[in-house]
Motif scaffolding. Structure first.
Motif, PDB file in Angstrom:
ATOM      1  N   VAL A  53       0.857  -1.190   0.000  1.00 12.89           N
ATOM      2  CA  VAL A  53       0.000   0.000   0.000  1.00 12.89           C
ATOM      3  C   VAL A  53       0.892   1.239   0.000  1.00 12.89           C
ATOM      4  O   VAL A  53       1.746   1.396   0.882  1.00 12.89           O
ATOM      5  CB  VAL A  53      -0.927   0.047   1.237  1.00 12.89           C
ATOM      6  N   GLU A  54       0.704   2.102  -1.000  1.00 13.21           N
ATOM      7  CA  GLU A  54       1.483   3.342  -1.072  1.00 13.21           C
ATOM      8  C   GLU A  54       0.792   4.405  -0.212  1.00 13.21           C
ATOM      9  O   GLU A  54      -0.061   5.159  -0.685  1.00 13.21           O
ATOM     10  CB  GLU A  54       1.596   3.795  -2.523  1.00 13.21           C
ATOM     11  N   VAL A  55       1.177   4.453   1.058  1.00 12.02           N
ATOM     12  CA  VAL A  55       0.514   5.350   2.016  1.00 12.02           C
ATOM     13  C   VAL A  55       0.640   6.800   1.593  1.00 12.02           C
ATOM     14  O   VAL A  55      -0.306   7.594   1.728  1.00 12.02           O
ATOM     15  CB  VAL A  55       1.106   5.138   3.432  1.00 12.02           C
ATOM     16  N   GLU A  56       1.804   7.192   1.085  1.00  4.13           N
ATOM     17  CA  GLU A  56       2.032   8.586   0.697  1.00  4.13           C
ATOM     18  C   GLU A  56       1.369   8.946  -0.630  1.00  4.13           C
ATOM     19  O   GLU A  56       1.323  10.104  -1.005  1.00  4.13           O
ATOM     20  CB  GLU A  56       3.546   8.859   0.611  1.00  4.13           C
ATOM     21  N   ASN A  57       0.872   7.926  -1.344  1.00  5.54           N
ATOM     22  CA  ASN A  57       0.226   8.158  -2.633  1.00  5.54           C
ATOM     23  C   ASN A  57      -1.267   7.842  -2.530  1.00  5.54           C
ATOM     24  O   ASN A  57      -1.795   7.002  -3.253  1.00  5.54           O
ATOM     25  CB  ASN A  57       0.896   7.306  -3.715  1.00  5.54           C
ATOM     26  N   ASP A  58      -1.929   8.505  -1.586  1.00  6.92           N
ATOM     27  CA  ASP A  58      -3.380   8.363  -1.408  1.00  6.92           C
ATOM     28  C   ASP A  58      -3.775   6.913  -1.128  1.00  6.92           C
ATOM     29  O   ASP A  58      -4.826   6.462  -1.557  1.00  6.92           O
ATOM     30  CB  ASP A  58      -4.125   8.888  -2.642  1.00  6.92           C
ATOM     31  N   PHE A  59      -2.900   6.186  -0.401  1.00  5.28           N
ATOM     32  CA  PHE A  59      -3.160   4.791  -0.019  1.00  5.28           C
ATOM     33  C   PHE A  59      -3.447   3.910  -1.232  1.00  5.28           C
ATOM     34  O   PHE A  59      -4.322   3.048  -1.209  1.00  5.28           O
ATOM     35  CB  PHE A  59      -4.319   4.710   0.983  1.00  5.28           C
ATOM     36  N   ASN A  60      -2.678   4.123  -2.293  1.00 10.29           N
ATOM     37  CA  ASN A  60      -2.876   3.356  -3.511  1.00 10.29           C
ATOM     38  C   ASN A  60      -2.411   1.912  -3.323  1.00 10.29           C
ATOM     39  O   ASN A  60      -1.259   1.666  -2.947  1.00 10.29           O
ATOM     40  CB  ASN A  60      -2.086   4.000  -4.658  1.00 10.29           C
ATOM     41  N   PRO A  61      -3.294   0.916  -3.576  1.00  9.51           N
ATOM     42  CA  PRO A  61      -2.898  -0.491  -3.409  1.00  9.51           C
ATOM     43  C   PRO A  61      -2.152  -1.005  -4.631  1.00  9.51           C
ATOM     44  O   PRO A  61      -2.429  -0.603  -5.761  1.00  9.51           O
ATOM     45  CB  PRO A  61      -4.237  -1.217  -3.233  1.00  9.51           C
ATOM     46  N   LYS A  62      -1.192  -1.912  -4.396  1.00 13.09           N
ATOM     47  CA  LYS A  62      -0.458  -2.548  -5.495  1.00 13.09           C
ATOM     48  C   LYS A  62      -0.863  -4.014  -5.542  1.00 13.09           C
ATOM     49  O   LYS A  62      -0.483  -4.802  -4.686  1.00 13.09           O
ATOM     50  CB  LYS A  62       1.056  -2.412  -5.275  1.00 13.09           C
ATOM     51  N   TYR A  63      -1.648  -4.371  -6.569  1.00 14.98           N
ATOM     52  CA  TYR A  63      -2.183  -5.725  -6.668  1.00 14.98           C
ATOM     53  C   TYR A  63      -1.293  -6.609  -7.540  1.00 14.98           C
ATOM     54  O   TYR A  63      -0.686  -6.139  -8.508  1.00 14.98           O
ATOM     55  CB  TYR A  63      -3.599  -5.706  -7.247  1.00 14.98           C
ATOM     56  N   ILE A  64      -1.245  -7.901  -7.183  1.00 13.36           N
ATOM     57  CA  ILE A  64      -0.567  -8.893  -8.005  1.00 13.36           C
ATOM     58  C   ILE A  64      -1.517 -10.086  -8.170  1.00 13.36           C
ATOM     59  O   ILE A  64      -2.457 -10.255  -7.390  1.00 13.36           O
ATOM     60  CB  ILE A  64       0.761  -9.367  -7.376  1.00 13.36           C
ATOM     61  N   THR A  65      -1.256 -10.905  -9.180  1.00 15.56           N
ATOM     62  CA  THR A  65      -2.072 -12.107  -9.385  1.00 15.56           C
ATOM     63  C   THR A  65      -1.774 -13.122  -8.278  1.00 15.56           C
ATOM     64  O   THR A  65      -0.612 -13.373  -7.948  1.00 15.56           O
ATOM     65  CB  THR A  65      -1.769 -12.739 -10.749  1.00 15.56           C
ATOM     66  N   ILE A  66      -2.801 -13.657  -7.683  1.00 14.87           N
ATOM     67  CA  ILE A  66      -2.634 -14.645  -6.614  1.00 14.87           C
ATOM     68  C   ILE A  66      -1.993 -15.908  -7.184  1.00 14.87           C
ATOM     69  O   ILE A  66      -2.349 -16.360  -8.281  1.00 14.87           O
ATOM     70  CB  ILE A  66      -3.994 -14.975  -5.974  1.00 14.87           C
ATOM     71  N   ARG A  67      -1.048 -16.472  -6.417  1.00 14.06           N
ATOM     72  CA  ARG A  67      -0.362 -17.674  -6.874  1.00 14.06           C
ATOM     73  C   ARG A  67      -1.368 -18.801  -7.139  1.00 14.06           C
ATOM     74  O   ARG A  67      -2.238 -19.075  -6.310  1.00 14.06           O
ATOM     75  CB  ARG A  67       0.651 -18.129  -5.826  1.00 14.06           C
ATOM     76  N   GLY A  68      -1.247 -19.425  -8.295  1.00 12.85           N
ATOM     77  CA  GLY A  68      -2.157 -20.512  -8.659  1.00 12.85           C
ATOM     78  C   GLY A  68      -3.322 -20.058  -9.522  1.00 12.85           C
ATOM     79  O   GLY A  68      -4.049 -20.896 -10.074  1.00 12.85           O
ATOM     80  N   LYS A  69      -3.539 -18.726  -9.631  1.00 16.98           N
ATOM     81  CA  LYS A  69      -4.655 -18.216 -10.426  1.00 16.98           C
ATOM     82  C   LYS A  69      -4.226 -17.756 -11.820  1.00 16.98           C
ATOM     83  O   LYS A  69      -5.058 -17.351 -12.619  1.00 16.98           O
ATOM     84  CB  LYS A  69      -5.333 -17.042  -9.690  1.00 16.98           C
ATOM     85  N   GLY A  70      -2.923 -17.833 -12.113  1.00 17.79           N
ATOM     86  CA  GLY A  70      -2.430 -17.391 -13.417  1.00 17.79           C
ATOM     87  C   GLY A  70      -3.010 -18.202 -14.565  1.00 17.79           C
ATOM     88  O   GLY A  70      -3.425 -17.638 -15.594  1.00 17.79           O
ATOM     89  N   SER A  71      -3.065 -19.529 -14.401  1.00 18.56           N
ATOM     90  CA  SER A  71      -3.585 -20.379 -15.468  1.00 18.56           C
ATOM     91  C   SER A  71      -5.075 -20.137 -15.686  1.00 18.56           C
ATOM     92  O   SER A  71      -5.572 -20.161 -16.826  1.00 18.56           O
ATOM     93  CB  SER A  71      -3.346 -21.850 -15.129  1.00 18.56           C
ATOM     94  N   VAL A  72      -5.810 -19.887 -14.589  1.00 16.94           N
ATOM     95  CA  VAL A  72      -7.246 -19.600 -14.704  1.00 16.94           C
ATOM     96  C   VAL A  72      -7.464 -18.311 -15.483  1.00 16.94           C
ATOM     97  O   VAL A  72      -8.325 -18.240 -16.376  1.00 16.94           O
ATOM     98  CB  VAL A  72      -7.885 -19.493 -13.300  1.00 16.94           C
TER      99      VAL A  72
END
Length: 326
Positions: free
Chosen positions: A14-33
């Motif tokens: 979470v980028e607290v200084e950047n308006d609490f901007n979240p940084k999302y990644i693909t959950i492990r195991g969900k790439g193939s789906v």
């Protein structure tokens, strides 16, 4: 399928200084789906997202739209509360846009979980026990309790006295409290001061200098802590919060299905819900059971076995807790 994107486990995400901007990644195991879904989406004209009709489901639909590079400003969200032919067809007749209020509510909850968990949990590991996790609700509640306890501990009692005269004018009795001395506000802090003032006014005559009228609001007294010290109240409150949090953490959601048939008799339409199987009450807990029953009644004819009339009382719904989690 559940969530396909989340905050990374290796960092706060979470980028607290950047308006609490979240940084999302693909959950492990969900790439193939996601790859299968992306390939399939390229072969059709339009993709509809039919995740659960709650805050988490709305967030899943939003994440899928981004992962599949869909235009989330289009009406591609469908919602239904029962898996029946009619309910599903009706939902696809009225698709809507993704509800960003629900999405942002889920993001706020997730970000709070991450900030509190990553910043406070290490303190618990040092002070209490390894492996404990701080939650966004009980952590704030405990801080409020501790702040109040610190205020109580820091309180220094001071001696104070009051003088009240019982007077009467034209048969109307009232009380007058001592507040000033020689036109200046005066607080009585010891017995000697009180005795000096009492001696000075012992034979004095009183007169009403001014009358002021005003409205006053009365509030109920706070709850009485019968026989409990402040420390005991604090420990009980913390235990209640932790017990409730453990109940929530241990809760295992159960799968639940319903079957509803839309019927008509002599022009009167009504709905019939499946409740029994072979005369015994039956709850549907998985899709296989539902499919077996649907197959068994697909070409069946229905008849009304018994009609019961009874009075039902309707009560107003409880107030809605907007934006709050358990």
């Amino acid at each position: 399928m559940g969530h396909v994107r989340d905050l990374p486990k290796s960092q706060i995400g979470v980028e607290v200084e950047n308006d609490f901007n979240p940084k999302y990644i693909t959950i492990r195991g969900k790439g193939s789906v996601l790859k299968e879904l992306k390939d399939a989406s390229k072969k059709v004209k339009k993709v509809y997202l039919a995740a659960d009709p709650d805050r988490e489901g709305e967030a899943i639909a939003w994440h899928l739209a981004h992962a599949l590079e869909l235009d989330d400003t289009q009406s591609l969200r469908v919602v239904f509360n029962e898996i029946t032919k009619t309910a599903v067809k009706d939902a696809f007749k009225t698709p809507r846009k993704i509800n960003m209020d629900l999405v942002n509510a889920q993001q706020a909850r997730r970000i709070l979980d991450r900030l509190v968990g990553y910043k406070i949990s290490p303190i618990l590991w040092k002070k209490v026990k390894k492996g404990l996790s701080a939650g966004r609700v009980q952590s704030v509640a405990v801080k409020i309790i501790l702040d109040r306890e610190n205020e109580i501990s820091a309180f220094v009692p001071e001696e104070y006295w009051t003088i009240t005269a019982k007077l009467a004018v034209n048969g109307s009795a009232f009380e007058a409290k001592f507040t000033q001395l020689n036109g200046a506000k005066k607080e009585l802090t010891n017995e000697q001061e009180v005795n000096e003032i009492l001696e000075a006014i012992r034979d004095a005559s009183f007169q009403v200098g001014e009358v002021k009228e005003r409205e006053r609001q009365r509030h109920p007294s706070p709850p009485v802590k019968k026989g409990l010290s402040a420390g005991r109240v604090q420990s009980v409150a913390v235990k209640i919060i932790l017990d409730r949090e453990n109940e929530i953490s241990a809760f295992v959601p159960e799968e639940y299905w319903t079957i509803t048939a839309k019927l008509a008799v002599n022009g009167s339409a009504f709905e019939a819900k499946f409740t029994q199987l072979n005369g015994a009450k039956k709850e549907l807990t998985n899709e296989q059971e539902v499919n077996e029953i649907l197959e068994a009644i697909r070409d069946a004819s229905f008849q009304v076995g018994e009609v019961k009339e009874r009075e039902r009382q309707r009560h107003p719904s409880p107030p809605v807790k907007k934006g709050l989690s358990a």
